[in-house]
Design a protein around this motif. Structure first.
Motif, PDB file in Angstrom:
ATOM      1  N   GLN A   1       0.937  -1.256  -0.047  1.00  0.00           N
ATOM      2  CA  GLN A   1      -0.042  -0.019  -0.016  1.00  0.00           C
ATOM      3  C   GLN A   1       0.763   1.253  -0.032  1.00  0.00           C
ATOM      4  O   GLN A   1       0.412   2.241  -0.474  1.00  0.00           O
ATOM      5  CB  GLN A   1      -0.866   0.225   1.333  1.00  0.00           C
ATOM      6  N   SER A   2       2.132   1.219   0.546  1.00  0.00           N
ATOM      7  CA  SER A   2       2.969   2.283   0.771  1.00  0.00           C
ATOM      8  C   SER A   2       4.259   2.657  -0.023  1.00  0.00           C
ATOM      9  O   SER A   2       4.799   3.594  -0.174  1.00  0.00           O
ATOM     10  CB  SER A   2       3.145   2.482   2.279  1.00  0.00           C
ATOM     11  N   GLU A   3       4.468   1.563  -0.870  1.00  0.00           N
ATOM     12  CA  GLU A   3       5.712   1.464  -1.459  1.00  0.00           C
ATOM     13  C   GLU A   3       5.735   0.569  -2.904  1.00  0.00           C
ATOM     14  O   GLU A   3       5.003  -0.506  -2.987  1.00  0.00           O
ATOM     15  CB  GLU A   3       7.004   1.198  -0.748  1.00  0.00           C
ATOM     16  N   PHE A   4       6.404   0.872  -3.612  1.00  0.00           N
ATOM     17  CA  PHE A   4       6.651  -0.086  -5.068  1.00  0.00           C
ATOM     18  C   PHE A   4       8.269  -0.411  -4.756  1.00  0.00           C
ATOM     19  O   PHE A   4       9.218   0.497  -4.450  1.00  0.00           O
ATOM     20  CB  PHE A   4       6.495   0.709  -6.174  1.00  0.00           C
ATOM     21  N   VAL A   5       8.559  -1.651  -4.976  1.00  0.00           N
ATOM     22  CA  VAL A   5       9.831  -2.300  -5.107  1.00  0.00           C
ATOM     23  C   VAL A   5      10.271  -2.764  -6.554  1.00  0.00           C
ATOM     24  O   VAL A   5       9.443  -3.603  -6.916  1.00  0.00           O
ATOM     25  CB  VAL A   5       9.992  -3.379  -4.113  1.00  0.00           C
ATOM     26  N   ILE A   6      11.160  -2.367  -7.119  1.00  0.00           N
ATOM     27  CA  ILE A   6      11.655  -2.609  -8.408  1.00  0.00           C
ATOM     28  C   ILE A   6      13.004  -3.082  -8.153  1.00  0.00           C
ATOM     29  O   ILE A   6      13.917  -2.467  -7.835  1.00  0.00           O
ATOM     30  CB  ILE A   6      11.776  -1.388  -9.497  1.00  0.00           C
ATOM     31  N   ASP A   7      13.100  -4.522  -8.643  1.00  0.00           N
ATOM     32  CA  ASP A   7      14.474  -5.030  -8.817  1.00  0.00           C
ATOM     33  C   ASP A   7      14.959  -5.152 -10.176  1.00  0.00           C
ATOM     34  O   ASP A   7      14.159  -5.886 -11.057  1.00  0.00           O
ATOM     35  CB  ASP A   7      14.433  -6.604  -8.129  1.00  0.00           C
ATOM     36  N   PHE A   8      16.083  -4.778 -10.323  1.00  0.00           N
ATOM     37  CA  PHE A   8      16.916  -4.773 -11.836  1.00  0.00           C
ATOM     38  C   PHE A   8      17.631  -6.068 -11.830  1.00  0.00           C
ATOM     39  O   PHE A   8      18.549  -6.036 -10.954  1.00  0.00           O
ATOM     40  CB  PHE A   8      17.402  -3.423 -12.131  1.00  0.00           C
ATOM     41  N   ILE A   9      17.632  -6.667 -12.684  1.00  0.00           N
ATOM     42  CA  ILE A   9      18.121  -8.118 -12.458  1.00  0.00           C
ATOM     43  C   ILE A   9      18.974  -8.436 -13.902  1.00  0.00           C
ATOM     44  O   ILE A   9      18.504  -7.911 -15.088  1.00  0.00           O
ATOM     45  CB  ILE A   9      17.223  -9.268 -12.243  1.00  0.00           C
ATOM     46  N   LYS A  10      20.139  -8.973 -13.754  1.00  0.00           N
ATOM     47  CA  LYS A  10      20.789  -9.493 -15.024  1.00  0.00           C
ATOM     48  C   LYS A  10      20.924 -11.003 -14.983  1.00  0.00           C
ATOM     49  O   LYS A  10      21.397 -11.687 -14.096  1.00  0.00           O
ATOM     50  CB  LYS A  10      22.257  -9.036 -14.874  1.00  0.00           C
ATOM     51  N   MET A  11      20.214 -11.404 -16.054  1.00  0.00           N
ATOM     52  CA  MET A  11      20.118 -12.949 -16.427  1.00  0.00           C
ATOM     53  C   MET A  11      20.881 -13.095 -17.461  1.00  0.00           C
ATOM     54  O   MET A  11      20.575 -12.721 -18.624  1.00  0.00           O
ATOM     55  CB  MET A  11      18.723 -13.267 -16.460  1.00  0.00           C
ATOM     56  N   MET A  12      21.907 -14.242 -17.276  1.00  0.00           N
ATOM     57  CA  MET A  12      22.791 -14.518 -18.379  1.00  0.00           C
ATOM     58  C   MET A  12      22.288 -15.904 -18.974  1.00  0.00           C
ATOM     59  O   MET A  12      22.035 -16.694 -18.350  1.00  0.00           O
ATOM     60  CB  MET A  12      24.328 -14.401 -18.101  1.00  0.00           C
ATOM     61  N   PRO A  13      22.491 -16.113 -20.345  1.00  0.00           N
ATOM     62  CA  PRO A  13      22.112 -17.360 -21.093  1.00  0.00           C
ATOM     63  C   PRO A  13      23.000 -18.507 -20.456  1.00  0.00           C
ATOM     64  O   PRO A  13      24.330 -18.196 -20.147  1.00  0.00           O
ATOM     65  CB  PRO A  13      22.395 -17.150 -22.731  1.00  0.00           C
ATOM     66  N   GLY A  14      22.400 -19.646 -20.226  1.00  0.00           N
ATOM     67  CA  GLY A  14      23.234 -20.971 -20.041  1.00  0.00           C
ATOM     68  C   GLY A  14      23.727 -20.742 -18.344  1.00  0.00           C
ATOM     69  O   GLY A  14      24.191 -21.575 -17.825  1.00  0.00           O
TER      70      GLY A  14
END
Length: 106
Positions: A33-46
């Motif tokens: 209700q009070s906040e948004f959380v954005i996780d920025f992620i690096k996903m690599m093939p394999g």
């Protein structure tokens, strides 16, 4: 007559390390209700493991302003360079068919 906000200047510091940036290709978004959380992620093939490179926590008001700023910048980008395709799998990183982790919305 200029309003108070026009006269206020903000001095933003950007360190050399932060200016290098971080490549990410997945964003996971959650909210309360009070906040948004954005996780920025690096996903690599394999590689079976993805890593959160940055987490941003903001109020709903700021998340809404971010949404509008992104819409504005995407429109300007598309005016300059053409439409961005939203077709799944058209371009870019492909998740493995056996991927069972979370799937981002953004």
């Amino acid at each position: 007559m200029a309003n108070q906000q026009d006269e206020t200047q903000i001095n933003v510091e950007l360190t050399e390390e932060m200016a290098e940036g971080e490549y990410v290709n997945l964003a996971m978004i959650a909210h309360s209700q009070s906040e948004f959380v954005i996780d920025f992620i690096k996903m690599m093939p394999g590689l079976p493991k993805a890593r959160v490179k940055s987490r941003v926590i903001m109020t709903p008001d700021h998340a809404y302003r971010l949404l509008n700023a992104l819409k504005d910048n995407i429109a300007k980008y598309e005016d300059a360079y053409g439409s961005i395709s939203d077709e799944k799998g058209a371009i870019g990183f492909q998740f493995p068919t056996n991927y069972s982790g979370p799937v981002g919305e953004a």
